[in-house]
Structures are given as structure tokens and as C-alpha cells.
Design an enzyme around this catalytic site. Structure first.
Site, PDB file in Angstrom:
ATOM      1  N   CYS A 158      20.848 -13.579 -36.073  1.00 18.91           N
ATOM      2  CA  CYS A 158      19.369 -13.459 -35.427  1.00 18.91           C
ATOM      3  C   CYS A 158      19.173 -12.509 -34.400  1.00 18.91           C
ATOM      4  O   CYS A 158      18.067 -12.050 -34.371  1.00 18.91           O
ATOM      5  CB  CYS A 158      18.863 -14.929 -34.918  1.00 18.91           C
ATOM      6  SG  CYS A 158      20.107 -15.597 -33.922  1.00 18.91           S
ATOM      7  N   SER A 187      15.988 -22.111 -29.660  1.00 15.03           N
ATOM      8  CA  SER A 187      16.020 -22.763 -30.934  1.00 15.03           C
ATOM      9  C   SER A 187      17.312 -21.941 -31.726  1.00 15.03           C
ATOM     10  O   SER A 187      17.805 -22.646 -32.624  1.00 15.03           O
ATOM     11  CB  SER A 187      14.726 -22.300 -31.668  1.00 15.03           C
ATOM     12  OG  SER A 187      14.543 -21.174 -31.569  1.00 15.03           O
ATOM     13  N   LYS A 213      29.082  -9.887 -32.172  1.00 14.37           N
ATOM     14  CA  LYS A 213      28.068 -10.064 -33.647  1.00 14.37           C
ATOM     15  C   LYS A 213      26.776  -8.855 -33.063  1.00 14.37           C
ATOM     16  O   LYS A 213      26.563  -8.203 -34.192  1.00 14.37           O
ATOM     17  CB  LYS A 213      27.416 -11.275 -33.645  1.00 14.37           C
ATOM     18  CG  LYS A 213      28.325 -12.394 -34.236  1.00 14.37           C
ATOM     19  CD  LYS A 213      27.410 -13.662 -34.442  1.00 14.37           C
ATOM     20  CE  LYS A 213      28.611 -14.946 -34.449  1.00 14.37           C
ATOM     21  NZ  LYS A 213      27.790 -16.187 -34.422  1.00 14.37           N
ATOM     22  N   HIS A 251      13.316 -14.005 -29.867  1.00 14.51           N
ATOM     23  CA  HIS A 251      14.333 -13.166 -29.224  1.00 14.51           C
ATOM     24  C   HIS A 251      13.818 -11.890 -28.669  1.00 14.51           C
ATOM     25  O   HIS A 251      13.387 -11.121 -29.594  1.00 14.51           O
ATOM     26  CB  HIS A 251      15.685 -12.926 -30.291  1.00 14.51           C
ATOM     27  CG  HIS A 251      16.550 -14.305 -30.481  1.00 14.51           C
ATOM     28  ND1 HIS A 251      16.286 -15.315 -29.832  1.00 14.51           N
ATOM     29  CD2 HIS A 251      17.866 -14.432 -31.266  1.00 14.51           C
ATOM     30  CE1 HIS A 251      17.148 -16.416 -30.376  1.00 14.51           C
ATOM     31  NE2 HIS A 251      18.049 -15.407 -31.015  1.00 14.51           N
TER      32      HIS A 251
END
Ligand SMILES: NC(=O)c1ccc[n+]([C@@H]2O[C@H](COP(=O)([O-])OP(=O)(O)OC[C@H]3O[C@@H](n4cnc5c(N)ncnc54)[C@H](OP(=O)(O)O)[C@@H]3O)[C@@H](O)[C@H]2O)c1
Length: 361
Positions: A158, A187, A213, A251
């Protein structure tokens, strides 16, 4: 009988699983017929298994309330009921790798939200607007697995969705160095403020595994299919710090970029707002019409105003300005559990259906 493809959600009781179930309510191509979770939930109705854990703002869809939850580990039984599955289970990486391949070997395609297979060389990791052609590696994966229709495909983390699409839109200016700081919602850890009260008014400067990542996954997305595997790109170099902030969804990324070919602000904005991909051309059901919006106001993008842009499937960018150390800097925002998780996976499945990789069994 319904012409829709029958879908199973592995980990359907969890936060990402709930998001899948919400997004798939009334989906034109897919129908959730099967939900699987841990042995703790197996045998209960979905409503009973989730109990007080429903975390979506929209109510639980009526159509799933009475579905009896199955045990994720009963692979053959679950696979027999569906055309393909979405995976959002929380198990160890090794367990997830194994179980997702077990599902694939029952000739059931797996579209996964998990990170376990993101670096398996013949598993495509796809943002449909950026690298839809990576799905071609599936043919090589099927040979390895000995399957005719079963495979695993994944979506990326994400955190990268707020800047990787932006850098892709600017590819012709050849970004060489990128410094990003991500401000990530709770979340993303499967939590709300109710289950994580320590996050109210707080910032935590660590998210396990996230920086690696964020630095490496974009390079695999920009990679090329060679000799049956995806070979990651080597440029631009990305360095990243990931910070947990007291935000429920969304984000944000603050990003500095150096380019080989120096663009103007007008050129950069023009590339962003005109950036389109296969999902827009094919008008896939979950595709945002406008993938990236540019906001001129100095105080945008803001989580509270912009996170749901294009139903959470679009990216909002603002504050593009010249930098004294790097060439340009900007702020990006995306919805972490929609575009960054379940929504991104649903769009991957729509692409796979359009490309003929997912069909009725
Ligand atoms: N939250 C995000 O935004 C996000 C984004 C990207 C990736 N992810 C990844 O997606 C996965 C799910 O995340 P989440 O936030 O939805 O987690 P979650 O809310 O904790 O849900 C986990 C799900 O996995 C099931 N499960 C747990 N242990 C199991 C076991 N031993 N065997 C079989 N099933 C088991 C749970 O079933 P029960 O209800 O029966 O316990 C539940 O359905 C994780 O791997 C996470 O890292 C999350």
C-alpha cells in the site's frame, strides 16, 4: 444460474477481507459466494464470525451475512466452490506462500493482497495502470506449478501507491534519485482507533518491513519479463522512511525527485493528469476515470478531503515545487485499504478476466 464469476475471500473476516466484501457488493462481474478464515471462525455464519469486528463505514452486505465461513486450510473444499479467490489471510509468510500455491494447484487462480509471493520471480506483481503486461509471466508460472488455469498474482504494498504511479507518469524525464517519507494510516495495520488507542495524538517512527518494500517494490513493477521471470529495473534509486500517523485511512507521501532530463512544472502536471492505462482504455468496472488528479491549492491533498477521490481508487498529488537539493518535490495521497489493498486487487482481477486468465471453471 448467475453468469458472474464465483469468488471466495480467504481471510474474509479480517479488515482487508471486509473491504473486499464491501467493494464486491453489486460487482457486475464477481459474486462473493464463499468466505474462509481461521478455524476459530469456521462453521459460524459470517455475521456471527465477524461479530463486533465489522470495521467498514457501510453496513455489512445482507447477501453475505448468512454465508457459513469455511476453514482456509481446507483447500480442496473451498476451491471446489469458486472460480477464483482473493487472499487476505494473516498467517506466516511461509504458510501463505504454501497455501496460495496449494489453491493455484487446484486450478483456482489466487489474487493476493499478501506480500508472501511478491518476490517469487514468476508471480506478477501488478498495478494495472503501470505494468499490465507482467501478467504474461503467468504462463511460465503455470508450467512450474503444472496447472492449466491455476496461478498466483499479487498487488504491491500500500505504501508505494502514493508515489510509484507519479514516477511512472514522469518516466520519460528519467527520474534517477527519489527520497520519500510516507505518513501511513493505522488501517494499514488492520486497526482502528478503538483497537489502537495509543495512536491517538501519536506518531510511531517504525513500521516493520515497510521501508524495504517501499524502496524495492516499485523497481519490480518497472521490471521486464525476460526468460520466464520478471527482472526488476535498477533505476531510480529510492530511499524511504515510513512513519505511522494518527489517521484512519490514507497514506500520504512527501517525495523529492532528481531527473536526468529536467522537466518544467507544466510538463510534469500535464503528464500526471493525462496518465492513463489499460484499465481506463478497457473501462474496467473499478478503474478510476482519472487515475491521478493534480490539486493547485497549497493545502492539498488532505486526507480528510481527498482520500476518497475516485472512490478511493485515484491518486491525489499537490505541492509540486522546485527544490534546492533535488529537482522537484511533491506530496502524494492514496487510500491504503482501497487502492492500496482490496481495491487494487479487485482491479487486478478485472484485468485478469479481461485478459482471459480468469474464466468460469
Ligand atoms: N490492512 C491493510 O491495509 C493491509 C494492506 C496490505 C496488506 N495487508 C496484509 O493483508 C493480510 C490481512 O490483513 P488484515 O489487516 O485484514 O488482517 P486481520 O484483520 O488481522 O485479518 C486476518 C484474517 O486472516 C485470518 N487468519 C488469521 N490467522 C489465521 C490462521 N492461522 N489460519 C487461517 N486464517 C487466519 C483471520 O481469520 P479469523 O477472523 O478467523 O481470525 C482473518 O480473516 C495481512 O497479511 C496483512 O499484512 C493488509
Amino acid at each position: 444460474m448467475s453468469e458472474k464469476l464465483k469468488v471466495g475471500i480467504l481471510g474474509g473476516t479480517g479488515m482487508v477481507g471486509q473491504r473486499f466484501i464491501s467493494l464486491l457488493e453489486n460487482h457486475p462481474w464477481f459474486e462473493v459466494t464463499t468466505i474462509a478464515a481461521s478455524p476459530r471462525s469456521a462453521g459460524k455464519s459470517y455475521e456471527e464470525a465477524v461479530g463486533g469486528r465489522w470495521k467498514m463505514t457501510s453496513p455489512m452486505p445482507e447477501a453475505v451475512k448468512k454465508i457459513t465461513v469455511m476453514n482456509v486450510n481446507e483447500v480442496e473444499k473451498v476451491a471446489a466452490k469458486v472460480d477464483f479467490v482473493f487472499s487476505a489471510v494473516d498467517m506466516t509468510k511461509e504458510e501463505i506462500k504454501k497455501i496460495e500455491e496449494e489453491y493455484a494447484k487446484t486450478e483456482t487462480p489466487v489474487v493476493s493482497n499478501n506480500s508472501a509471493h511478491r518476490w517469487t520471480p514468476d508471480v506478477p506483481m501488478v498495478v494495472p495502470e503501470i505494468n499490465p503486461e507482467h501478467m504474461q509471466v503467468i504462463e511460465f508460472q503455470k508450467k512450474r506449478l503444472g496447472t492449466t488455469r491455476g496461478f498466483v498474482a499479487v498487488k504491491p504494498n500500500c505504501s508505494i501507491q502514493s508515489y510509484a504511479p507519479v514516477l511512472t507518469a514522469w518516466k520519460e524525464f528519467e527520474p534517477t534519485e527519489v527520497v520519500a517519507t510516507t505518513y501511513q494510516a493505522i488501517s494499514g495495520a488492520g486497526k482502528t482507533f478503538k483497537d489502537w488507542p495509543e495512536m491517538v495524538g501519536n506518531i510511531i517512527p517504525y513500521i516493520g518491513g515497510e521501508e524495504e518494500k517501499s524502496e524495492k517494490e516499485p523497481l519490480r513493477i518497472w521490471g521486464k519479463l525476460e526468460n520466464g521471470v520478471i527482472v526488476p529495473a535498477v533505476s531510480p534509486v529510492i530511499t524511504c522512511q515510513c512513519v505511522r500517523v494518527p489517521v484512519l485511512n490514507g497514506h500520504t507521501a512527501a517525495v523529492f525527485v532528481k531527473f536526468n532530463k529536467k522537466p518544467t512544472k507544466e510538463q510534469l502536471i500535464e503528464k500526471l493528469v493525462n496518465f492513463k492505462g489499460v484499465p481506463q482504455e478497457l473501462e474496467l468496472p473499478s478503474a478510476p476515470k482519472q487515475f491521478i488528479q493534480y490539486l493547485e491549492e497549497d493545502n492539498r491533498p488532505q486526507v480528510s478531503m481527498d482520500v476518497d477521490y475516485e472512490k478511493g481508487m485515484g491518486i491525489s498529488v499537490g505541492r509540486l515545487r522546485e527544490d534546492t537539493v533535488y529537482d522537484w518535490k511533491f506530496i502524494g495521497l492514496s487510500h491504503n485499504t482501497v487502492r492500496g489493498a482490496a481495491g487494487g486487487a479487485v482491479l487486478c482481477a478485472e484485468l485478469l478476466k479481461a485478459q482471459g486468465y480468469i474464466t468460469k471453471k
